[in-house]
Design an enzyme around this catalytic site. Structure first.
Site, mmCIF file in Angstrom:
data_model
loop_
_atom_site.group_PDB
_atom_site.id
_atom_site.type_symbol
_atom_site.label_atom_id
_atom_site.label_comp_id
_atom_site.label_asym_id
_atom_site.label_seq_id
_atom_site.Cartn_x
_atom_site.Cartn_y
_atom_site.Cartn_z
ATOM 1 N N SER A 261 -4.616 -5.659 7.811
ATOM 2 C CA SER A 261 -4.039 -4.921 6.363
ATOM 3 C C SER A 261 -3.406 -4.294 6.419
ATOM 4 O O SER A 261 -2.615 -4.135 6.871
ATOM 5 C CB SER A 261 -5.128 -4.607 5.283
ATOM 6 O OG SER A 261 -4.330 -4.784 4.128
ATOM 7 N N HIS B 52 -1.015 -10.171 5.452
ATOM 8 C CA HIS B 52 -1.238 -10.807 5.030
ATOM 9 C C HIS B 52 -0.501 -9.568 3.086
ATOM 10 O O HIS B 52 -0.515 -8.132 3.427
ATOM 11 C CB HIS B 52 -2.774 -10.725 3.934
ATOM 12 C CG HIS B 52 -3.553 -9.826 3.706
ATOM 13 N ND1 HIS B 52 -3.469 -9.046 2.891
ATOM 14 C CD2 HIS B 52 -4.551 -9.545 4.353
ATOM 15 C CE1 HIS B 52 -3.385 -7.520 2.494
ATOM 16 N NE2 HIS B 52 -4.581 -7.854 3.622
#
Length: 267
Positions: A155, A178
């Protein structure tokens, strides 16, 4: 039976032996001072080791000194657990507090002794603003920087990993790319969508400007639907991150420190 006596005092009472007595007294005093100095050095060494251990425990940071080169060193910072933002997480969570990292990065930049920075990453991600702040600070340092992804650089850990001048990942290390997600209440309005898109563009722009991964390919990986269960995104393991252009090289701590010393010598 052996009889002990003060050698300096004995010779001092004999005619013509005063000079020898003074030399013996000076030698005894010098030996005493040396013993005291050795004791102070040992105490200082133990105190430095105690402070070092305490610093590692509290902040996950350490200054690495080469033997015999105390005036030259590199600093190590670890980014572990969840990157904490403006809200404190529970005491049971492993976290990295950005208010600890930012002042240390400023001190590294201002230090004439520290020649480079090593960043160790094993993070699940966390607060976007805090993670980007750390990444921007690392990227703006004038001194050589090397990052090493260990367990994971997920992330918002991705921008931190690529913010260094050179990056490594261990063979089993993972990186997750993501889209931005938010917890809590979300207002269903066009402005909310625009805000999310703005945050995502900031992250994507930063990552792509600090590695060889193209923006189009990164957006494709963010929106991948067949890899992560119940979620969007892509997992890259070890060499896959290098092949994708996200990380520079597969390697461990040996390679990372060697590269950092090499870059420091060149600079």
């Amino acid at each position: 039976m052996a009889i002990w006596f003060d050698t300096a005092e004995y010779y001092g009472r004999r005619p013509g032996m005063k000079h020898l007595a003074e030399n013996l007294q000076q030698a005894d005093q010098a030996e005493k001072e040396k013993t005291e100095e050795d004791g102070r050095r040992e105490d200082d060494k133990q105190e430095k080791e105690r402070q070092r251990d305490e610093r590692i425990e509290q902040t996950g940071q350490l200054t690495l000194e080469r033997h015999g080169e105390e005036d030259r060193a590199v600093h190590m910072i670890s980014i572990i657990g969840e990157i904490e933002g403006h809200d404190n997480l529970s005491s049971s969570s492993k976290t990295t507090k950005y208010e600890h990292i930012l002042p240390q990065l400023a001190a590294i930049e201002d230090s004439s002794r520290i020649e480079g920075l090593l960043i160790l990453l094993n993070t699940m991600g966390g607060d976007v603003e805090a993670g980007l702040a750390i990444a921007e600070m690392i990227a703006s340092l004038s001194k050589p920087t090397v990052s090493l992804v260990l367990g994971g650089g997920h992330s918002i850990g991705v921008p931190i990993a690529v913010s260094a001048d050179y990056s490594f990942i261990v063979p089993t290390g993972t990186m997750v790319i993501h889209p931005v997600r938010m917890n809590g209440t979300v207002i269903g309005a066009p402005q909310t969508f625009d805000y999310f898109k703005q945050i995502q563009d900031r992250i994507t722009g930063f990552v792509c400007s600090h590695c060889s991964l193209s923006r189009r390919r990164m957006e494709e990986m963010m929106m991948e639907t067949g890899m992560l269960t119940k979620d969007l995104g892509t997992i890259l393991v070890g060499k896959e991150a290098v092949d994708a252009g996200l990380i520079d090289e597969v390697g461990g701590i040996k390679e990372a420190i060697a590269k950092l010393h090499e870059m420091a010598a060149e600079s």
